[in-house]
Design an enzyme around this catalytic site. Sequence first.
Site, mmCIF file in Angstrom:
data_model
loop_
_atom_site.group_PDB
_atom_site.id
_atom_site.type_symbol
_atom_site.label_atom_id
_atom_site.label_comp_id
_atom_site.label_asym_id
_atom_site.label_seq_id
_atom_site.Cartn_x
_atom_site.Cartn_y
_atom_site.Cartn_z
ATOM 1 N N TYR A 97 -0.523 -0.910 5.786
ATOM 2 C CA TYR A 97 0.885 -0.669 6.087
ATOM 3 C C TYR A 97 1.173 0.826 6.167
ATOM 4 O O TYR A 97 0.352 1.655 5.787
ATOM 5 C CB TYR A 97 1.790 -1.338 5.043
ATOM 6 N N GLU A 121 -2.907 10.521 -8.671
ATOM 7 C CA GLU A 121 -1.617 10.533 -7.969
ATOM 8 C C GLU A 121 -0.681 9.580 -8.682
ATOM 9 O O GLU A 121 -0.967 9.126 -9.792
ATOM 10 C CB GLU A 121 -1.810 10.143 -6.498
ATOM 11 N N LYS A 174 -4.397 2.902 3.214
ATOM 12 C CA LYS A 174 -3.071 2.417 2.764
ATOM 13 C C LYS A 174 -3.039 0.894 2.906
ATOM 14 O O LYS A 174 -2.487 0.351 3.859
ATOM 15 C CB LYS A 174 -1.973 3.110 3.587
ATOM 16 N N ARG A 218 -2.734 7.950 10.392
ATOM 17 C CA ARG A 218 -3.182 7.325 9.133
ATOM 18 C C ARG A 218 -3.285 5.807 9.283
ATOM 19 O O ARG A 218 -4.194 5.184 8.741
ATOM 20 C CB ARG A 218 -2.235 7.703 7.987
ATOM 21 N N ARG A 252 -8.578 -20.421 4.822
ATOM 22 C CA ARG A 252 -9.012 -19.462 3.811
ATOM 23 C C ARG A 252 -10.544 -19.382 3.686
ATOM 24 O O ARG A 252 -11.201 -20.392 3.443
ATOM 25 C CB ARG A 252 -8.411 -19.837 2.457
ATOM 26 N N HIS A 271 -13.386 -15.946 2.524
ATOM 27 C CA HIS A 271 -13.391 -14.517 2.200
ATOM 28 C C HIS A 271 -13.835 -13.654 3.370
ATOM 29 O O HIS A 271 -13.323 -12.566 3.591
ATOM 30 C CB HIS A 271 -14.274 -14.247 0.980
ATOM 31 N N LEU A 289 -4.335 8.620 -1.850
ATOM 32 C CA LEU A 289 -3.872 8.446 -0.478
ATOM 33 C C LEU A 289 -3.607 9.846 0.091
ATOM 34 O O LEU A 289 -2.947 10.655 -0.579
ATOM 35 C CB LEU A 289 -2.570 7.630 -0.459
HETATM 36 N N1 PDD Z 1 3.975 5.318 -0.588
HETATM 37 N N2 PDD Z 1 0.271 7.842 -2.884
HETATM 38 C C1 PDD Z 1 0.486 6.519 -2.781
HETATM 39 C C2 PDD Z 1 -0.362 5.597 -3.600
HETATM 40 C C3 PDD Z 1 1.491 6.030 -1.922
HETATM 41 O O1 PDD Z 1 1.696 4.713 -1.811
HETATM 42 C C4 PDD Z 1 2.284 6.959 -1.187
HETATM 43 C C5 PDD Z 1 3.360 6.496 -0.237
HETATM 44 C C6 PDD Z 1 2.030 8.328 -1.341
HETATM 45 C C7 PDD Z 1 2.791 9.379 -0.593
HETATM 46 O O2 PDD Z 1 2.399 9.396 0.762
HETATM 47 P P1 PDD Z 1 3.410 9.857 1.921
HETATM 48 O O3 PDD Z 1 3.814 11.242 1.605
HETATM 49 O O4 PDD Z 1 2.610 9.728 3.154
HETATM 50 O O5 PDD Z 1 4.584 8.883 1.851
HETATM 51 C C8 PDD Z 1 1.002 8.738 -2.175
HETATM 52 C C9 PDD Z 1 4.928 4.675 0.296
HETATM 53 C C10 PDD Z 1 6.141 5.491 0.518
HETATM 54 C C11 PDD Z 1 5.204 3.271 -0.217
HETATM 55 O O6 PDD Z 1 4.234 2.616 -0.584
HETATM 56 O O7 PDD Z 1 6.359 2.830 -0.221
#
Ligand code: PDD
Length: 289
Positions: A35, A185, A153, A54, A106, A108, A209
């Site tokens: 996503y 993070e 992501k 990304r 389903r 895997h 990320l």
């Molecule tokens: N999250 N780290 C993680 C684990 C994240 O899920 C996100 C973003 C970030 C920041 O990345 P960016 O600056 O590209 O938004 C860092 C989004 C906003 C979410 O999951 O809602």
Amino acid sequence: MAPKDIVYVNGAFVPRAEARVSVEDRGFVFGDGVYEVLRIINGRPFAARFHNERLRRSLEGIRISLAGKETPESLTEIGRHLLEENGLLQGEATMYMQVTRGAATRAHNFPPPEIQPTVYISVARFTPYSDLALNGASAITHPDLRWGRCDLKTLNLLPNILASQAAKERGTFEAMLIRDGVVTEGTKTNFFGVLDGTLRTHPCDDHILPGITRSILSELARELNVDLEETPIQASEIPLLSELFLSGTTTDVMPVVTLDNKPVGNGKPGEVTRKLQRVLAESLASGGD
Ligand code: PDD
């Protein structure tokens, strides 16, 4: 008149309440998908180029191919159409884009090649966290229990969800994740700290990320001649931090003034944090790239 709430699912624009995906969708059964979340200002997706890049990388990383002529760019275009449909061309909004490996019995391993990915796109009104951004937020530390490809992501957010809930139950805004003694993070943000006058953040590797806001801020810091090092903050260095902030598409630059109930620095948003908050706000207002 109530605002329209139209979303996009697999080729159709439908009211959110009527949108349907199969119970066999691999996003539902396995969390098998990726996503993106984009920030929209006056109808314009901020840093769309980086989000599309990304998304492409996340799709490749988990080996999903979009159907036919679809590309991350064409999905963002659909999102733009949704902004129009939903009357969100003025003010702030967010755009959510999700691609799963599709619906199939389903198993895997991957479904047969004729199964097409499921694409879901929606937009929503957004209100920035202005008061918190002014006064600063609190956070907790929490073990980082995620897998080895946090650079993708993906929809598999269970460790993030549990840490985020732990933060909420402690009355705080975010959890700072610690893996092998280093700050990686947050659950939905990247972390930056100031130590001995140097801005520090975790390097882009498999454990974080590669945040779009993180990368824009790194560029802005360089322009401001702020000394920036991509060296992880050790958990043992946390008491020495004079400033701490997090960054993200929906959090911008958020000062963290209390960590695990202890003040960070003098317990107020610091000078570097304020500077970066200001320049990011300018960049957002000007539409970025
Ligand atoms: N999250 N780290 C993680 C684990 C994240 O899920 C996100 C973003 C970030 C920041 O990345 P960016 O600056 O590209 O938004 C860092 C989004 C906003 C979410 O999951 O809602």
